[in-house]
Design a protein around this motif. Structure first.
Motif, short mmCIF file in Angstrom:
data_model
loop_
_atom_site.label_atom_id
_atom_site.label_comp_id
_atom_site.label_asym_id
_atom_site.label_seq_id
_atom_site.Cartn_x
_atom_site.Cartn_y
_atom_site.Cartn_z
N GLU A 43 77.94 20.67 52.11
CA GLU A 43 78.72 21.82 52.86
C GLU A 43 78.76 21.47 54.05
N ASN A 44 78.08 20.68 54.61
CA ASN A 44 77.77 20.51 55.95
C ASN A 44 78.43 19.11 56.49
N ASP B 62 77.60 22.27 61.48
CA ASP B 62 76.43 23.23 61.36
C ASP B 62 75.07 22.56 61.84
MG MG Z 1 76.63 25.09 56.50
#
Ligand code: MG
Ligand code: ATP
Length: 283
Positions: free
Chosen positions: A140-141, A154
């Motif tokens: 997700e990053n 992030d």
């Molecule tokens: Mg994140």
């Protein structure tokens, strides 16, 4: 100013930070105690010419940090099958290597060099932390373009790290280094030792550091259990929700799996070294 310049589009995200939005070509995120250090690191990366991280553009009138939005594909939940693709994983490892090579030049700025660990946890093992590592290299990053990892976002978990700490985090997410029952189905059929070795090679970890990857992964699981438990207790919110949903048990299972498999994982990672020395001696 057009609507698209001011429209706030919520970004689907993690478990903890609420209120992350996209506005035009920027992302707005709430700030926290750690943000000063994150901004320092992002400014350093920009000055160093590293293109695989958002730019820190200042704070807006609501006190939120303003970051550049990076175009590309980011895995959401459920993870797409390509998260387990070896070539993708290797590209994340190479990107992390480039990121760390830049962050090493910044070293540990003032106020970041506290070596601390949660009370109750055993003292961490492994090489000394010499720079601010990302330490949250999740799908997700990670932003991809054309199948290649191009940026990490992030930086909220940025903290004093060694290269081994970074690689241990990389293997957790991109080589399935956790208990089989907790592994995402996209990793079915992926051998964690073999995949770990591919990523370690792609990162280009030194021989000496390779031997630390397994013990540091065990140590990281122990630290993480205590940290998460403290945060659930003291900060509540998303931390409490994750704890109640069983994240603590999952981390314990990871630790036990790593300990049970330590010999075979170590051997798998060392195979690359053996191959290399065979190549050297035969050439
Ligand atoms: Mg994140
Ligand atoms: N600078 C950026 N460029 C492109 N996409 C971004 C950027 N920042 C955030 N995103 C998108 O928004 C999602 C959530 O953002 P981010 O990862 O920063 O926060 P989060 O994971 O929700 O926070 P936390 O991990 O603290 O709970 C990311 O997974 C990504 O899809």
């Amino acid at each position: 100013m057009t609507d698209s310049d001011t429209h706030e589009q919520p970004l689907p995200g993690g478990d903890v930070t609420d209120g992350i939005v996209r506005v035009g070509d920027t992302v707005r995120r709430p700030v926290g105690e750690h943000s000063g250090l994150v901004h320092r690191a992002l400014e350093h990366l920009e000055a160093a010419g590293f293109d695989g991280a958002p730019r820190f553009l200042g704070t807006d009138d609501q006190g939120r940090e303003v970051l550049s939005f990076i175009d590309g594909d980011v895995a959401g939940r459920p993870w797409p099958a390509w998260v387990a693709d070896p070539a993708r994983g290797a590209s994340v490892a190479r990107l992390l290597r480039r990121l760390d090579d830049s962050l090493v030049l910044l070293g540990l700025p003032e106020h970041s060099a506290v070596r601390s660990w949660p009370s109750g946890a055993p003292e961490p093992v492994g090489p000394t932390a010499t720079f601010l590592g990302h330490r949250d290299v999740t799908p997700e990053n990670t932003v991809f373009r054309d199948g290649e990892a191009v940026a990490l976002i992030d930086f909220d978990l940025l903290r004093p790290s060694s290269r081994v700490d970074e690689v241990a985090n990389l293997l957790l997410w991109w080589a399935g280094w956790m208990a089989p029952e907790d592994r995402d189905p996209v990793f079915d059929g992926v051998d964690p030792g073999e995949r770990g070795r591919l990523l370690v090679d792609a990162y280009g970890l030194s021989d000496e550091d390779v031997d630390w990857v397994v013990p540091v992964s065990v140590s990281a699981a122990q630290q993480s259990w205590h940290t998460m438990s403290h945060r659930a207790e003291e900060l509540g919110g998303g931390w409490r929700r994750m704890w109640d949903a069983g994240v603590g048990d999952q981390i314990r299972r990871r630790e036990h799996w790593l300990v049970a498999e330590q010999k075979s994982l170590r051997r798998a990672l060392r195979e690359s070294l053996v191959d290399e020395s065979e190549e050297k001696s035969s050439s």
